[in-house]
Design a protein around this motif. Structure first.
Motif, PDB file in Angstrom:
ATOM      1  N   THR A 131      36.166  16.697  35.935  1.00 52.92           N
ATOM      2  CA  THR A 131      35.514  17.305  35.315  1.00 52.92           C
ATOM      3  C   THR A 131      35.239  16.897  33.749  1.00 52.92           C
ATOM      4  OG1 THR A 131      36.224  19.266  36.431  1.00 52.92           O
ATOM      5  CG2 THR A 131      34.915  19.869  34.322  1.00 52.92           C
ATOM      6  N   ASP A 133      32.486  17.695  31.847  1.00 56.62           N
ATOM      7  CA  ASP A 133      31.936  18.796  30.894  1.00 56.62           C
ATOM      8  C   ASP A 133      31.831  19.994  31.452  1.00 56.62           C
ATOM      9  OD1 ASP A 133      30.365  19.806  28.810  1.00 56.62           O
ATOM     10  OD2 ASP A 133      28.433  19.053  29.486  1.00 56.62           O
ATOM     11  N   VAL A 149      27.874  20.456  38.931  1.00 59.20           N
ATOM     12  CA  VAL A 149      26.798  19.160  38.923  1.00 59.20           C
ATOM     13  C   VAL A 149      27.377  18.000  38.773  1.00 59.20           C
ATOM     14  CG1 VAL A 149      24.629  18.397  38.037  1.00 59.20           C
ATOM     15  CG2 VAL A 149      25.103  20.729  37.892  1.00 59.20           C
ATOM     16  N   SER A 151      27.696  14.061  37.874  1.00 58.36           N
ATOM     17  CA  SER A 151      27.116  13.265  36.772  1.00 58.36           C
ATOM     18  C   SER A 151      25.805  12.521  36.938  1.00 58.36           C
ATOM     19  CB  SER A 151      28.513  12.567  36.340  1.00 58.36           C
ATOM     20  OG  SER A 151      28.837  11.442  37.303  1.00 58.36           O
ATOM     21  N   GLN A 154      23.209  15.362  36.943  1.00 62.44           N
ATOM     22  CA  GLN A 154      23.008  15.864  35.408  1.00 62.44           C
ATOM     23  C   GLN A 154      22.438  14.867  34.630  1.00 62.44           C
ATOM     24  OE1 GLN A 154      25.041  14.816  33.033  1.00 62.44           O
ATOM     25  NE2 GLN A 154      24.352  16.260  31.605  1.00 62.44           N
ATOM     26  N   PRO A 161      25.546  22.489  30.631  1.00 67.11           N
ATOM     27  CA  PRO A 161      26.292  23.436  31.075  1.00 67.11           C
ATOM     28  C   PRO A 161      26.632  24.555  30.149  1.00 67.11           C
ATOM     29  CG  PRO A 161      27.096  21.545  31.831  1.00 67.11           C
ATOM     30  CD  PRO A 161      26.264  21.029  31.051  1.00 67.11           C
ATOM     31  N   PRO A 195      24.644  26.352  35.904  1.00 66.32           N
ATOM     32  CA  PRO A 195      25.637  25.346  36.094  1.00 66.32           C
ATOM     33  C   PRO A 195      26.874  25.708  35.144  1.00 66.32           C
ATOM     34  CG  PRO A 195      23.949  24.667  34.713  1.00 66.32           C
ATOM     35  CD  PRO A 195      23.439  25.976  35.085  1.00 66.32           C
ATOM     36  N   VAL A 198      30.000  19.690  34.841  1.00 60.31           N
ATOM     37  CA  VAL A 198      29.763  18.657  35.584  1.00 60.31           C
ATOM     38  C   VAL A 198      31.026  17.653  35.834  1.00 60.31           C
ATOM     39  CG1 VAL A 198      28.512  16.381  34.925  1.00 60.31           C
ATOM     40  CG2 VAL A 198      27.666  18.496  33.917  1.00 60.31           C
ATOM     41  N   GLN A 200      32.635  13.988  37.602  1.00 62.34           N
ATOM     42  CA  GLN A 200      32.164  12.383  37.821  1.00 62.34           C
ATOM     43  C   GLN A 200      33.436  11.945  38.465  1.00 62.34           C
ATOM     44  OE1 GLN A 200      32.095   9.852  34.378  1.00 62.34           O
ATOM     45  NE2 GLN A 200      30.581   8.684  35.198  1.00 62.34           N
ATOM     46  N   ASP A 206      28.426  11.781  43.191  1.00 61.35           N
ATOM     47  CA  ASP A 206      27.937  12.098  41.683  1.00 61.35           C
ATOM     48  C   ASP A 206      26.659  12.718  41.931  1.00 61.35           C
ATOM     49  OD1 ASP A 206      30.485  11.514  40.791  1.00 61.35           O
ATOM     50  OD2 ASP A 206      29.926   9.640  39.477  1.00 61.35           O
ATOM     51  N   LEU A 209      25.467  18.709  44.477  1.00 61.80           N
ATOM     52  CA  LEU A 209      25.832  19.836  43.778  1.00 61.80           C
ATOM     53  C   LEU A 209      26.538  20.833  44.527  1.00 61.80           C
ATOM     54  CD1 LEU A 209      24.557  21.762  41.158  1.00 61.80           C
ATOM     55  CD2 LEU A 209      22.940  22.382  42.913  1.00 61.80           C
TER      56      LEU A 209
END
Length: 412
Positions: A131, A133, A149, A151, A154, A161, A195, A198, A200, A206, A209
């Protein structure tokens, strides 16, 4: 002590009448040493990259996945799946419903994979580190569904978010829609979701969703079926054994895969790249090893008088050949051992201090240093590779000593 080995050892350290013989022998040993060290280092670096890449994939790839052999979905409400849910060896049993849909955020929209997951998905310990974000949650404090979401998704949509009013609009075709409606939107199911964060991991993941399974069921109008079942086992449990058991119980109507089978192309790519580099460096190493032929050829000429004496004492062709074979093997194996030690020390220091950095920023390596991973199989492989080609080179060179014996016998 073996006679051939004893004489070869004396020749190795004894001063030669022609200094060029010592120089050529030293160059041969140095070439083998550098080649062996390079092989160990390169193979260890590939091992390091392999571990890093697989760690990224494995953070989101389950140890076992069950999918239908035909079609996109299947009914998970069968007796055996209920038994698996209660199996004490299973850590997480995640039901997944996934399908492509259209996502809109503000003025931007793009198709993406909607992955609805059950609550066991959150047991994955790698989610926090993935994570970047917000938070990785599927429901807010009052129980409303939230999405996480990828990356790449996003970045394209510009999802924030932290915006309390941010809403993702998701459109999915209704089942049985004919496309003849006066209002085209009547052929779609449209749901909104906020959301939460985010994540990654890697490009393959990536663009996804991740939403709650209940939300995905409403969006896709799929009240019962799932796309896959993802299973992770507890520590010290043999996942491969459990996978074979599940496959045997479910039969041909289902496909059961382990991590390697889920990412077969990736594993094949990593393996083929490593072997290609090994083959290329082996060719370079072979060139260094075959320098020994020149060194032994000159040594045979230099020791012509010694050969005559040995023949006079009753030594046969076999003994003379073994002497120079042992001489060549000692030169190359000594270089190999020193090369392996140098490669080992370099890899240990690189792993500890990370002195050698990569040119650009690499998101998948925390320290931006070349990763290394030592495997004992690589050391054995390098040693036997050098030993094999050394034996061939030394054998060819020792044959020259036999021809020299024939000439000496003719002179006698």
């Amino acid at each position: 002590m073996n006679t051939a080995f004893y004489i070869a050892r004396r020749y190795l350290f004894a001063k030669k009448s022609t200094n060029a013989i010592n120089i050529i022998s030293a160059i041969s040993m140095l070439g083998v040493m550098v080649g062996s060290a390079a092989l160990i280092i390169i193979l260890s670096v590939f091992n390091g990259f392999e571990e890093v890449v697989l760690k990224m994939f494995n953070s989101f790839t389950p140890q076992i996945v069950v999918a239908p052999a035909e079609g996109k979905t299947f009914n998970p409400n069968i007796k055996y799946f209920e038994e698996l849910k209660k199996d004490q060896s299973i850590y997480a049993f995640t039901e997944v419903l996934a399908e492509n849909a259209l996502i809109r955020y503000d003025e931007k929209q793009t198709p993406a994979l909607i992955k609805g997951v059950s609550d066991d998905f959150l047991k994955n310990n790698s989610l926090d580190s993935a994570t970047i974000d917000g938070v990785f949650v599927l429901h807010n404090k009052i129980g409303q569904p939230q999405a996480v979401v990828g990356s790449a998704l996003q970045a394209f949509l510009g999802v924030n978010p932290a915006d309390p009013f941010a809403q993702l609009q998701i459109f999915s075709p209704k089942k049985g829609a004919t496309g003849n409606s006066v209002n085209p939107m009547d052929d779609f199911v449209m749901l909104s979701i906020s959301p939460a964060g985010v994540f990654q991991v890697q490009q393959d993941f990536d663009n996804q969703l991740i939403v709650p399974l209940s939300f995905a069921r409403r969006l896709l109008d799929e009240p019962t079926n799932v796309s896959t079942i993802e299973i992770n086992v507890k520590p010290n449990v043999d996942a491969e054994k459990l996978k074979l058991t599940i496959a045997d119980r479910l039969g041909s109507k289902y496909v059961v895969k382990n991590r390697i089978e889920q990412n077969q192309a990736l594993y094949n790519l990593l393996g083929s790249e490593k072997w290609m580099v090994y083959i290329i460096l082996t060719f370079v190493l072979v060139i260094a090893i075959f320098n020994i032929i020149g060194s032994l050829t000159m040594l045979v000429i230099d020791k012509q008088k010694d050969i005559s004496v040995l023949i006079s004492l009753g030594a046969g062709k076999r003994l003379i050949k073994r002497i120079f074979l042992a001489e060549g093997m000692m030169i190359t194996i000594t270089g190999c051992i020193f090369g392996i030690l140098i490669g080992f020390v370099f890899c240990v220091l690189q792993k500890k201090y990370g002195w050698v950095k990569m040119g650009g920023e690499a998101d998948f390596v925390v320290s931006n240093a070349y990763p290394v991973a030592l495997k004992w199989k690589d050391f054995v492989l390098v040693f036997f590779t050098v030993g094999f080609f050394s034996f061939i080179a030394a054998g060819l060179a020792s044959n020259l000593s036999v021809k020299k014996i024939d000439r000496i016998n003719q002179d006698l």
